[in-house]
Scaffold this active site. Sequence first.
Site, mmCIF file in Angstrom:
data_model
loop_
_atom_site.group_PDB
_atom_site.id
_atom_site.type_symbol
_atom_site.label_atom_id
_atom_site.label_comp_id
_atom_site.label_asym_id
_atom_site.label_seq_id
_atom_site.Cartn_x
_atom_site.Cartn_y
_atom_site.Cartn_z
ATOM 1 N N TYR A 85 1.051 -1.283 0.047
ATOM 2 C CA TYR A 85 -0.012 0.070 0.034
ATOM 3 C C TYR A 85 0.882 1.268 0.094
ATOM 4 O O TYR A 85 1.591 1.549 0.956
ATOM 5 C CB TYR A 85 -0.840 -0.300 1.188
ATOM 6 C CG TYR A 85 -1.767 1.076 1.436
ATOM 7 C CD1 TYR A 85 -1.931 1.955 0.466
ATOM 8 C CD2 TYR A 85 -2.695 0.939 2.523
ATOM 9 C CE1 TYR A 85 -3.044 2.837 0.570
ATOM 10 C CE2 TYR A 85 -3.542 2.076 3.019
ATOM 11 C CZ TYR A 85 -3.997 2.908 1.961
ATOM 12 O OH TYR A 85 -4.772 3.972 2.026
ATOM 13 N N LYS A 109 -1.392 -1.391 -4.017
ATOM 14 C CA LYS A 109 -2.367 -0.399 -4.333
ATOM 15 C C LYS A 109 -1.576 1.131 -3.896
ATOM 16 O O LYS A 109 -0.959 1.484 -3.131
ATOM 17 C CB LYS A 109 -3.565 -0.313 -3.034
ATOM 18 C CG LYS A 109 -4.418 0.995 -2.874
ATOM 19 C CD LYS A 109 -5.297 0.980 -1.734
ATOM 20 C CE LYS A 109 -6.084 2.393 -1.679
ATOM 21 N NZ LYS A 109 -6.764 2.412 -0.748
#
Lengths: 294, 294, 294, 294
Positions: A125, A153
């Site tokens: 992330y 992400k």
Amino acid sequence: MLTPLSDRDALDVAGLERLVEHMLAGGVHGLFILGTTGEGPSLSYPLRKELIERTCRLVNGRVPVLVGITDTAFAESVKVARWSADAGADALVAAPPYYLPAGQAELLEYLQHLVPELPLPLFLYNMPALTKVAFDPETVRCAMDEPRIIGLKDSSGNMTYFHRIAALLPHRPDWALLMGPEELLPDAIFAGGHGGVNGGANLFPKLYVQLCAAARAGDMARVRTLHAHVMSVGEQLYRVGRHPSALIKSLKCALSLLGVCDDFMAEPFQRFREPERQRVRQILDGLHPLLRDI
Amino acid sequence: MLTPLSDRDALDVAGLERLVEHMLAGGVHGLFILGTTGEGPSLSYPLRKELIERTCRLVNGRVPVLVGITDTAFAESVKVARWSADAGADALVAAPPYYLPAGQAELLEYLQHLVPELPLPLFLYNMPALTKVAFDPETVRCAMDEPRIIGLKDSSGNMTYFHRIAALLPHRPDWALLMGPEELLPDAIFAGGHGGVNGGANLFPKLYVQLCAAARAGDMARVRTLHAHVMSVGEQLYRVGRHPSALIKSLKCALSLLGVCDDFMAEPFQRFREPERQRVRQILDGLHPLLRDI
Amino acid sequence: MLTPLSDRDALDVAGLERLVEHMLAGGVHGLFILGTTGEGPSLSYPLRKELIERTCRLVNGRVPVLVGITDTAFAESVKVARWSADAGADALVAAPPYYLPAGQAELLEYLQHLVPELPLPLFLYNMPALTKVAFDPETVRCAMDEPRIIGLKDSSGNMTYFHRIAALLPHRPDWALLMGPEELLPDAIFAGGHGGVNGGANLFPKLYVQLCAAARAGDMARVRTLHAHVMSVGEQLYRVGRHPSALIKSLKCALSLLGVCDDFMAEPFQRFREPERQRVRQILDGLHPLLRDI
Amino acid sequence: MLTPLSDRDALDVAGLERLVEHMLAGGVHGLFILGTTGEGPSLSYPLRKELIERTCRLVNGRVPVLVGITDTAFAESVKVARWSADAGADALVAAPPYYLPAGQAELLEYLQHLVPELPLPLFLYNMPALTKVAFDPETVRCAMDEPRIIGLKDSSGNMTYFHRIAALLPHRPDWALLMGPEELLPDAIFAGGHGGVNGGANLFPKLYVQLCAAARAGDMARVRTLHAHVMSVGEQLYRVGRHPSALIKSLKCALSLLGVCDDFMAEPFQRFREPERQRVRQILDGLHPLLRDI
């Protein structure tokens, strides 16, 4: 996914059920809980455990459930990861430890230490505005050598970074590269990404699902129309408050107005007061006709 | 105070005892545990509990013990605060929640909600480089109306900020205003501050204690001499590594070379490897003659 | 367009002619001189005048010539603007004054004072990394009410910003919205932008012209291929040096190796030394086969 | 020193004379023109020439005159330097070129190229908030090997940096190390610095001169009193406007209210409107009694 709360350290259990059903009915392909929009770091660990268990039970395998384990303490990340596996979640998501920033070599070593402790595969992330440090493309390239890391992400908002990561995908054709900021969802698809993890999908799940589909299909006219709606959500709804917390507050407020869930915020944030709530109501009234026929 | 560790999630118990005695023998007026240099946010909660209890037992009232409760989760801050009170600590220290940054009005409301839950008085900890948000002077002014907030440690490195807080002290003559960065310890005293909370005091406690005393006494010649030593520590020792973690690594490495405690670092950081360790050894050899007669 | 220099404060006149012909042969739709890549602010005013006059004479109306007038001193911007009009240039380009940053209201007032003094239409140049302040979308919206402001070049690298400006284009269908960072050229076209002002087009003009054409035509396969080449240029060539000046140095070095122009840099920068020059040579050798058939 | 202006690109000649006399009457030990507070980079070159000539004529050797030659274009810095020598100025002041930031090696080479072109000795001007790059202590150390570089003004506001430069002074006992931010004037003296170059001395020259003298004399009680006044100027006067230009606007407005000079601002800034002017008037009324007896 937002975390519906009814009070300090108390889950809005009925709201959680309605929110999950609202998003699944809108067609989302997965749920990411305990992320930034989910106020993950602001929740006590017992509450995180309860949320993981309830969400997995509610979803019951209909879509994958991803759980954020980002933490400054290694042992606490592992603890949440185990709860996630026990509850039946599908994958984990970790941003860099976010107090004292690590160097890239340290970040990579951290991942190499963390992954063997995790009972589920891991998404990276990238969220440098909040963690102070990004996963540099060179670090991501090395992380791709670890088969249990399965995607990233990117919430940096930096499309050049996204292109650089997309250029690494041939090394791991199984990876999922996902976009955080919803204004960049079509850009991400055009750049070779696979989808979005967008806060707005709590409120208008169909809009984001269909924008993603239109971009994948190369239907530029429909992309333009739907993206204009996404821009309107951002320009209107997320500007009701100030501060980075405005997005979460606006979404919770709107969902509360729609009867989906409570808008209680975890400390140090507070729900919108009445004047902001009025503005959110007006904005929702303006957006609904636009979004009715999606 | 550093947190001596012997392994992942394991306290170096004997090292902790030696470190506490080393610092008390050097004359420090108090101990602040679970701060930035203490790797507080990187430690599991059970380890934090153990550290609090062992430190309080070792100190046994000889100096005040302050415990860092900075956290992104409100309930976890309160939990650590209760452990601290139960163990006999004297005060708590809280920086702003450090994931999603709050606005000033939210920070103030956060403090107003937090303080009634705390069994001990509270110091504010201004550390904007790591928490992304400072306690603005206006916020500090309002926080002074809360009698159980009893001081502020400023680690911003911004002397203008320090002067602005010092200008508020007439509102709370009982407050303690403390300086984080050790290079600014005399500046802080001249500006009306009361002392320092300086990482280097783990290694050379006498140096910082005597610099503080010289500044209070207005002995400018001695301030110059001792401050030059403090600058040498910073210019030499803390520059062995890169990244913000270099200070902690250097201090742990030096204390390990002196036989005080282990230099194990909590994730995502790693102790210095042999080349850096050699340089720390050389630097210590150079510094010791300078510091012998302090 | 780069500014070919042969020495301090001396134009490489023959190199300038070759560079202009190289770029026009590659199909560029216009030339922007005295921008960031053109080292505009680093050049003496007499040199800027000479460059404007020679470039306009060389181009001789084949494509529009845009001239950067960005300056901290209002009167100097107007002076350069007049030279540009006298030389036959087509438009001007201005970023915010870049020493002491202005607020948005001041920026707008500045534009309202500047435009009436200019003999040619004006493009805004959004370059916050170097000017410290962006033209906020609200300011751009107001600037659209000024008919002699005819477009914006966005070098922020922030695609969300670009989308926000693109959303304003219905107010001025005649505007040109152009992308600075070349990695984002297709993203810009898909977002409703009109083209790019890309440093790499000094070296490989056809690549950028054809990428722009492919994106406009919606030929996604060709966009992928050409964009991968653009990413290679960025990942390899622009990483030879460090610092923000690396892009200019790399391009000048490569053009010097190709015999197009000298690689002399205006102060405070210096051309690459031999080791970097060797690496640029190797990179060019690797890129040329890829780019031969574009 | 501020630059009194009567209109765009027009000096307030009578105001300049009054301002110079006001400051000299207050006891300042030198004048620095064409710095940040002097709006140097915002002025046309002919205006800069006029200001240099008039100021040198007015001062007529009573105190040294230092002239800012900071520029993005090397040749323009040299041009202003020659005007300064011709007019009888005493020294020059240069911050790093402030558009595209240079690396430290480039900065040092820049200085090595610049100094031989200058007809007067040079002060370095460290102003990273506006130039994006600082003169690192290692660079300053190397610059000390150049005998015609004779000092440094530090406007970083970073006292640790100031201490690091002060620690280099034994290499050049003839250097002058001066503090920019006026709140840090006593800190600078205590740290081994020699004085201040403080904007507020345009308005209240005696206050800053006497604070400097008190700090040099080690008269801590008087330092506290005078420094409290300096803090009041900052907390009240400089907070009337927003943006970094507020300090200049406030000072010009106050001097205009006192009949010393016009408050016209160079583009892109504008003088305070009536509401801010009223507040400045009230603040002046409050400050005057405090400052009467200094």
